[in-house]
Design an enzyme around this catalytic site. Sequence first.
Site, short mmCIF file in Angstrom:
data_model
loop_
_atom_site.label_atom_id
_atom_site.label_comp_id
_atom_site.label_asym_id
_atom_site.label_seq_id
_atom_site.Cartn_x
_atom_site.Cartn_y
_atom_site.Cartn_z
N ASP A 7 4.47 2.43 -3.79
CA ASP A 7 5.17 1.16 -4.00
C ASP A 7 4.50 0.07 -3.16
O ASP A 7 3.86 0.36 -2.15
CB ASP A 7 6.64 1.34 -3.58
N ASP A 9 6.21 -3.48 -2.30
CA ASP A 9 7.12 -4.27 -1.48
C ASP A 9 7.86 -3.40 -0.47
O ASP A 9 8.59 -2.49 -0.84
CB ASP A 9 8.11 -5.03 -2.36
#
Length: 147
Positions: A7, A9
């Site tokens: 991922d 963020d």
Amino acid sequence: MKIVYIDMDDTLCDFRGAFTKALKESPEMKYPQAQYRFFADLQPIEGAIETVKLLIDSDTYDPYILSAPSTRNPFSYAEKREWVEKHLGFDFCKRLILCAHKGLLRGDILIDDNIEGKGQDRFEGQLIHFGSGAFRNWTSIRVSLGI
């Protein structure tokens, strides 16, 4: 080779820090992430870039970035790609996947700061919860993956 999705963020880059800073500077702003250049200018989280480079050079892992785009900022699609090129190089842009439902992808490992909300709970491989007890930082993830 094991497919690893990472991922962006608050896993590779400091979304929360930039969000908090923007709110302090403009408290009336409801969605700081809607600002132009918000995603492109996020700072890498300590150890993230080094870990991705170790995964790239590994004979065991096949890394990709898997990030949900912001519905509040249509520029997030291009800005996330720009961030990848800036921090990991142009060639790694071919390994950027933007998808709002992470459970749709097949792979062995998903490293994410959330365990639900974008389909993480439906991912069929191993979910490594970045920032949690056993996986507090990138050093602990490198140890866990043996890189």
